[in-house]
Design a protein around this motif. Structure first.
Motif, mmCIF file in Angstrom:
data_model
loop_
_atom_site.group_PDB
_atom_site.id
_atom_site.type_symbol
_atom_site.label_atom_id
_atom_site.label_comp_id
_atom_site.label_asym_id
_atom_site.label_seq_id
_atom_site.Cartn_x
_atom_site.Cartn_y
_atom_site.Cartn_z
ATOM 1 N N PRO A 1 0.689 -0.816 -0.438
ATOM 2 C CA PRO A 1 -0.082 0.018 -0.172
ATOM 3 C C PRO A 1 0.980 1.158 -0.113
ATOM 4 C CG PRO A 1 -0.073 -1.334 1.959
ATOM 5 C CD PRO A 1 0.508 -2.235 1.339
ATOM 6 N N THR A 2 1.827 1.059 0.457
ATOM 7 C CA THR A 2 2.677 2.364 -0.036
ATOM 8 C C THR A 2 3.681 2.288 -1.169
ATOM 9 O OG1 THR A 2 4.855 1.045 1.363
ATOM 10 C CG2 THR A 2 3.510 2.734 2.969
ATOM 11 N N GLY A 3 2.855 1.462 -1.834
ATOM 12 C CA GLY A 3 4.047 1.947 -3.154
ATOM 13 C C GLY A 3 3.032 2.137 -4.242
ATOM 14 N N LYS A 4 3.119 2.421 -5.548
ATOM 15 C CA LYS A 4 2.280 2.410 -6.108
ATOM 16 C C LYS A 4 2.991 1.489 -8.403
ATOM 17 C CE LYS A 4 -0.846 5.623 -8.581
ATOM 18 N NZ LYS A 4 -1.382 6.494 -8.124
ATOM 19 N N ALA A 5 1.431 0.661 -8.823
ATOM 20 C CA ALA A 5 1.669 0.301 -9.802
ATOM 21 C C ALA A 5 0.818 1.034 -10.758
ATOM 22 C CB ALA A 5 1.484 -1.256 -9.470
#
Ligand SMILES: C[S@@+](CC[C@H](N)C(=O)[O-])C[C@H]1O[C@@H](n2cnc3c(N)ncnc32)[C@H](O)[C@@H]1O
Length: 273
Positions: A98-102
Protein backbone atom coordinates in the motif's frame (compact mmCIF):
# COMPACT_ATOMS: atom_id res chain seq x y z
CA UNK A 1 1.46 4.99 -37.70
CA UNK A 2 0.10 2.09 -39.72
CA UNK A 3 1.77 -0.47 -37.45
CA UNK A 4 0.35 1.24 -34.40
CA UNK A 5 -3.18 1.14 -35.82
CA UNK A 6 -2.88 -2.57 -36.66
CA UNK A 7 -1.63 -3.26 -33.11
CA UNK A 8 -4.41 -1.18 -31.54
CA UNK A 9 -7.11 -2.94 -33.54
CA UNK A 10 -5.73 -6.40 -32.82
CA UNK A 11 -5.53 -5.84 -29.06
CA UNK A 12 -8.85 -4.00 -28.92
CA UNK A 13 -10.49 -7.10 -30.37
CA UNK A 14 -8.57 -9.34 -27.95
CA UNK A 15 -9.90 -7.32 -25.00
CA UNK A 16 -13.46 -7.56 -26.28
CA UNK A 17 -13.14 -11.33 -26.62
CA UNK A 18 -12.42 -11.56 -22.88
CA UNK A 19 -15.51 -9.40 -22.16
CA UNK A 20 -17.69 -11.68 -24.25
CA UNK A 21 -16.42 -14.77 -22.44
CA UNK A 22 -14.19 -15.99 -25.27
CA UNK A 23 -10.47 -16.49 -25.40
CA UNK A 24 -8.38 -13.34 -25.68
CA UNK A 25 -5.77 -15.11 -27.75
CA UNK A 26 -4.91 -13.26 -30.89
CA UNK A 27 -1.43 -14.45 -31.87
CA UNK A 28 -1.04 -16.34 -35.10
CA UNK A 29 0.05 -19.37 -33.07
CA UNK A 30 -3.10 -19.45 -30.99
CA UNK A 31 -5.33 -18.93 -34.02
CA UNK A 32 -3.92 -22.09 -35.59
CA UNK A 33 -3.34 -24.31 -32.58
CA UNK A 34 -6.06 -23.33 -30.11
CA UNK A 35 -5.50 -21.17 -27.11
CA UNK A 36 -2.63 -23.03 -25.51
CA UNK A 37 0.05 -21.64 -27.73
CA UNK A 38 3.62 -22.09 -26.51
CA UNK A 39 4.23 -18.36 -26.21
CA UNK A 40 1.52 -17.11 -23.86
CA UNK A 41 0.49 -20.27 -21.98
CA UNK A 42 1.61 -21.32 -18.49
CA UNK A 43 3.53 -18.17 -17.66
CA UNK A 44 2.16 -17.75 -14.12
CA UNK A 45 2.06 -20.22 -11.22
CA UNK A 46 -1.16 -21.01 -9.38
CA UNK A 47 -0.34 -18.66 -6.49
CA UNK A 48 -0.17 -15.78 -8.98
CA UNK A 49 -3.26 -16.71 -11.04
CA UNK A 50 -5.21 -17.23 -7.82
CA UNK A 51 -4.33 -13.72 -6.65
CA UNK A 52 -5.93 -11.81 -9.56
CA UNK A 53 -9.39 -11.87 -11.25
CA UNK A 54 -9.93 -14.66 -13.78
CA UNK A 55 -10.43 -12.11 -16.58
CA UNK A 56 -6.93 -10.72 -15.95
CA UNK A 57 -5.52 -14.23 -16.42
CA UNK A 58 -7.65 -14.83 -19.53
CA UNK A 59 -6.43 -11.55 -21.02
CA UNK A 60 -2.78 -12.39 -20.42
CA UNK A 61 -0.94 -12.02 -23.73
CA UNK A 62 2.62 -11.80 -22.52
CA UNK A 63 5.58 -14.02 -23.36
CA UNK A 64 7.20 -14.07 -19.93
CA UNK A 65 6.59 -13.24 -16.29
CA UNK A 66 8.47 -10.03 -15.44
CA UNK A 67 6.91 -9.81 -11.98
CA UNK A 68 8.50 -13.17 -11.05
CA UNK A 69 11.96 -12.06 -12.20
CA UNK A 70 11.97 -8.36 -11.28
CA UNK A 71 13.09 -7.37 -7.84
CA UNK A 72 10.22 -5.29 -6.37
CA UNK A 73 10.34 -3.76 -2.90
CA UNK A 74 7.71 -2.35 -0.53
CA UNK A 75 6.97 1.28 -1.26
CA UNK A 76 8.36 1.32 -4.81
CA UNK A 77 6.71 2.77 -7.92
CA UNK A 78 6.38 0.35 -10.85
CA UNK A 79 5.35 1.13 -14.43
CA UNK A 80 4.15 -1.58 -16.85
CA UNK A 81 4.59 -0.59 -20.51
CA UNK A 82 1.65 -2.01 -22.53
CA UNK A 83 -0.27 -3.30 -19.52
CA UNK A 84 -3.08 -5.03 -21.45
CA UNK A 85 -5.67 -6.63 -19.12
CA UNK A 86 -3.50 -5.64 -16.16
CA UNK A 87 -2.20 -8.96 -14.78
CA UNK A 88 1.38 -7.75 -14.19
CA UNK A 89 0.21 -4.43 -12.73
CA UNK A 90 -2.06 -6.14 -10.22
CA UNK A 91 0.67 -8.62 -9.23
CA UNK A 92 3.20 -5.76 -8.89
CA UNK A 93 0.79 -3.73 -6.76
CA UNK A 94 0.68 -6.56 -4.25
CA UNK A 95 4.47 -6.77 -4.18
CA UNK A 96 5.05 -3.03 -3.58
CA UNK A 97 2.24 -2.89 -1.01
CA UNK A 98 0.00 0.00 0.00
CA UNK A 99 2.92 2.41 0.36
CA UNK A 100 3.95 1.73 -3.25
CA UNK A 101 2.19 2.30 -6.54
CA UNK A 102 1.78 0.35 -9.78
CA UNK A 103 1.00 2.16 -13.04
CA UNK A 104 -0.14 0.45 -16.23
CA UNK A 105 0.21 2.27 -19.54
CA UNK A 106 -1.69 1.19 -22.66
CA UNK A 107 -2.92 2.90 -25.82
CA UNK A 108 -5.94 0.64 -26.46
CA UNK A 109 -9.24 1.81 -24.93
CA UNK A 110 -10.74 -1.67 -24.75
CA UNK A 111 -7.68 -3.00 -22.88
CA UNK A 112 -7.78 -0.06 -20.45
CA UNK A 113 -11.48 -0.70 -19.76
CA UNK A 114 -10.75 -4.37 -19.10
CA UNK A 115 -7.77 -3.55 -16.86
CA UNK A 116 -9.79 -1.04 -14.81
CA UNK A 117 -12.58 -3.57 -14.40
CA UNK A 118 -10.00 -6.12 -13.23
CA UNK A 119 -8.62 -3.59 -10.76
CA UNK A 120 -12.12 -3.03 -9.37
CA UNK A 121 -12.69 -6.79 -9.02
CA UNK A 122 -9.30 -7.21 -7.34
CA UNK A 123 -10.10 -4.34 -4.96
CA UNK A 124 -6.61 -2.83 -5.11
CA UNK A 125 -6.18 0.88 -4.50
CA UNK A 126 -2.50 1.44 -5.29
CA UNK A 127 -3.00 0.99 -9.06
CA UNK A 128 -3.58 3.47 -11.87
CA UNK A 129 -4.07 2.66 -15.54
CA UNK A 130 -2.95 5.48 -17.83
CA UNK A 131 -3.90 5.94 -21.47
CA UNK A 132 -0.94 6.67 -23.70
CA UNK A 133 1.82 5.37 -25.89
CA UNK A 134 5.02 3.79 -24.68
CA UNK A 135 6.86 6.10 -27.11
CA UNK A 136 5.52 9.11 -25.13
CA UNK A 137 5.20 8.03 -21.48
CA UNK A 138 2.84 10.40 -19.63
CA UNK A 139 4.90 10.52 -16.42
CA UNK A 140 7.55 12.99 -15.21
CA UNK A 141 11.33 12.49 -15.37
CA UNK A 142 12.90 10.44 -12.54
CA UNK A 143 9.57 9.25 -11.11
CA UNK A 144 9.62 5.43 -11.39
CA UNK A 145 11.70 2.79 -9.54
CA UNK A 146 11.06 -0.17 -11.84
CA UNK A 147 9.85 -0.52 -15.42
CA UNK A 148 8.32 -3.81 -16.37
CA UNK A 149 6.76 -4.85 -19.68
CA UNK A 150 5.56 -8.13 -21.12
CA UNK A 151 5.89 -8.70 -24.85
CA UNK A 152 5.14 -5.15 -25.96
CA UNK A 153 8.40 -3.45 -26.96
CA UNK A 154 8.70 -5.84 -29.94
CA UNK A 155 5.43 -4.33 -31.21
CA UNK A 156 6.84 -0.80 -31.39
CA UNK A 157 8.20 0.62 -34.63
CA UNK A 158 10.33 3.09 -32.64
CA UNK A 159 12.21 1.07 -30.04
CA UNK A 160 14.90 3.74 -29.54
CA UNK A 161 12.22 6.17 -28.50
CA UNK A 162 10.63 3.62 -26.10
CA UNK A 163 13.97 2.88 -24.44
CA UNK A 164 14.78 6.61 -24.24
CA UNK A 165 11.45 7.28 -22.56
CA UNK A 166 11.95 4.38 -20.14
CA UNK A 167 15.34 5.86 -19.20
CA UNK A 168 13.84 9.34 -18.74
CA UNK A 169 11.07 8.31 -16.32
CA UNK A 170 13.27 5.96 -14.25
CA UNK A 171 14.86 7.40 -11.13
CA UNK A 172 18.68 7.23 -10.97
CA UNK A 173 19.42 3.63 -9.94
CA UNK A 174 16.00 2.57 -11.31
CA UNK A 175 15.62 -0.85 -12.93
CA UNK A 176 14.41 -1.91 -16.38
CA UNK A 177 13.02 -5.49 -16.04
CA UNK A 178 11.22 -6.57 -19.18
CA UNK A 179 10.08 -9.76 -20.93
CA UNK A 180 10.25 -9.60 -24.71
CA UNK A 181 10.82 -11.68 -27.82
CA UNK A 182 14.37 -11.51 -29.15
CA UNK A 183 16.29 -13.31 -31.85
CA UNK A 184 19.86 -14.60 -31.67
CA UNK A 185 22.40 -15.07 -34.44
CA UNK A 186 22.06 -14.80 -38.20
CA UNK A 187 18.67 -15.68 -39.69
CA UNK A 188 17.75 -15.23 -43.39
CA UNK A 189 15.25 -12.38 -43.68
CA UNK A 190 12.42 -14.51 -45.09
CA UNK A 191 12.73 -17.10 -42.31
CA UNK A 192 12.82 -14.30 -39.77
CA UNK A 193 9.63 -12.75 -41.14
CA UNK A 194 7.79 -16.09 -41.10
CA UNK A 195 8.80 -16.92 -37.53
CA UNK A 196 7.99 -13.45 -36.23
CA UNK A 197 4.56 -13.67 -37.87
CA UNK A 198 4.03 -16.89 -35.94
CA UNK A 199 5.11 -15.23 -32.69
CA UNK A 200 2.79 -12.26 -33.41
CA UNK A 201 5.54 -9.62 -33.51
CA UNK A 202 4.12 -7.01 -35.82
CA UNK A 203 6.92 -4.47 -35.93
CA UNK A 204 9.64 -7.08 -35.40
CA UNK A 205 11.79 -8.39 -32.58
CA UNK A 206 15.32 -7.14 -32.03
CA UNK A 207 18.40 -9.33 -32.17
CA UNK A 208 19.81 -9.71 -28.65
CA UNK A 209 22.93 -7.71 -29.50
CA UNK A 210 20.81 -4.90 -31.02
CA UNK A 211 18.76 -4.76 -27.80
CA UNK A 212 21.97 -4.45 -25.75
CA UNK A 213 23.30 -1.70 -28.06
CA UNK A 214 20.04 0.27 -27.97
CA UNK A 215 19.82 0.07 -24.16
CA UNK A 216 23.44 1.27 -23.91
CA UNK A 217 22.73 4.15 -26.32
CA UNK A 218 19.74 5.16 -24.16
CA UNK A 219 22.18 5.38 -21.20
CA UNK A 220 21.54 2.11 -19.36
CA UNK A 221 24.24 0.01 -17.66
CA UNK A 222 24.35 -3.52 -16.21
CA UNK A 223 22.53 -4.85 -19.29
CA UNK A 224 21.73 -8.56 -19.34
CA UNK A 225 19.55 -10.76 -21.57
CA UNK A 226 18.45 -14.12 -20.15
CA UNK A 227 16.49 -16.50 -22.41
CA UNK A 228 13.37 -17.83 -20.66
CA UNK A 229 11.76 -19.87 -23.51
CA UNK A 230 13.52 -20.89 -26.69
CA UNK A 231 11.01 -21.73 -29.45
CA UNK A 232 11.15 -24.93 -31.38
CA UNK A 233 10.33 -25.18 -35.08
CA UNK A 234 7.84 -27.99 -34.32
CA UNK A 235 5.75 -25.54 -32.29
CA UNK A 236 5.40 -23.36 -35.38
CA UNK A 237 4.96 -26.21 -37.90
CA UNK A 238 1.15 -26.05 -38.33
CA UNK A 239 1.15 -22.29 -38.75
CA UNK A 240 4.12 -22.15 -41.10
CA UNK A 241 2.88 -25.06 -43.26
CA UNK A 242 -0.43 -23.20 -43.59
CA UNK A 243 1.56 -20.25 -44.93
CA UNK A 244 3.13 -22.47 -47.59
CA UNK A 245 6.54 -22.55 -45.87
CA UNK A 246 8.74 -25.66 -46.33
CA UNK A 247 9.28 -26.20 -42.61
CA UNK A 248 11.87 -28.98 -42.94
CA UNK A 249 13.97 -26.83 -45.24
CA UNK A 250 14.14 -23.88 -42.83
CA UNK A 251 14.37 -25.90 -39.59
CA UNK A 252 18.19 -25.69 -39.29
CA UNK A 253 18.00 -21.88 -39.62
CA UNK A 254 15.44 -21.56 -36.82
CA UNK A 255 16.69 -23.81 -34.04
CA UNK A 256 17.82 -21.88 -30.98
CA UNK A 257 17.35 -18.47 -32.62
CA UNK A 258 13.85 -17.28 -31.55
CA UNK A 259 13.16 -16.84 -27.87
CA UNK A 260 11.41 -15.03 -25.09
CA UNK A 261 13.91 -13.42 -22.79
CA UNK A 262 14.11 -11.43 -19.59
CA UNK A 263 15.99 -8.21 -20.21
CA UNK A 264 17.41 -6.23 -17.33
CA UNK A 265 19.32 -2.97 -17.14
CA UNK A 266 19.85 -0.11 -14.70
CA UNK A 267 19.83 3.67 -14.96
CA UNK A 268 23.15 4.77 -13.42
CA UNK A 269 22.68 5.73 -9.76
CA UNK A 270 24.92 8.76 -10.10
CA UNK A 271 22.76 10.48 -12.74
CA UNK A 272 21.76 14.04 -11.79
CA UNK A 273 18.01 14.40 -11.17
C1 LIG B 1 0.99 -8.58 -26.34
S1 LIG B 1 -0.13 -7.55 -25.44
C2 LIG B 1 0.59 -7.72 -23.82
C3 LIG B 1 -0.30 -7.24 -22.71
C4 LIG B 1 0.23 -7.47 -21.32
N1 LIG B 1 1.55 -6.91 -21.13
C5 LIG B 1 0.23 -8.94 -20.96
O1 LIG B 1 1.27 -9.47 -20.61
O2 LIG B 1 -0.84 -9.55 -21.04
C6 LIG B 1 0.37 -5.91 -25.96
C7 LIG B 1 -0.33 -4.76 -25.25
O3 LIG B 1 0.46 -3.60 -25.48
C8 LIG B 1 -0.34 -2.53 -25.94
N2 LIG B 1 0.51 -1.73 -26.84
C9 LIG B 1 1.14 -2.15 -27.97
N3 LIG B 1 1.87 -1.16 -28.51
C10 LIG B 1 1.71 -0.09 -27.68
C11 LIG B 1 2.22 1.26 -27.70
N4 LIG B 1 3.03 1.66 -28.68
N5 LIG B 1 1.86 2.09 -26.71
C12 LIG B 1 1.02 1.68 -25.72
N6 LIG B 1 0.50 0.43 -25.64
C13 LIG B 1 0.85 -0.45 -26.62
C14 LIG B 1 -1.52 -3.20 -26.63
O4 LIG B 1 -2.65 -2.35 -26.63
C15 LIG B 1 -1.72 -4.45 -25.78
O5 LIG B 1 -2.59 -4.22 -24.69
Amino acid sequence: MEIKEVVREKYGQAALRVHSGGSSCCGAASAMDGCCDPITSNLYDSAQTGAVPEEAVLASLGCGNPTALAELKEGETVLDLGSGGGIDVLLSAKRVGPTGKAYGLDMTDEMLALARENQRKAGVGNVEFLKGEIEHIPLPDNSVDVIISNCVINLSADKDRVLGEAFRVLKPGGRFAVSDVVTRGEVPEEVRQNMLMWVGCIAGALRDEQYVAKLATAGFEGIDIEPTRVYNIEEARTFLSGQGVDVDAIAPQVEGKFMSAFIRATKPAGMPK
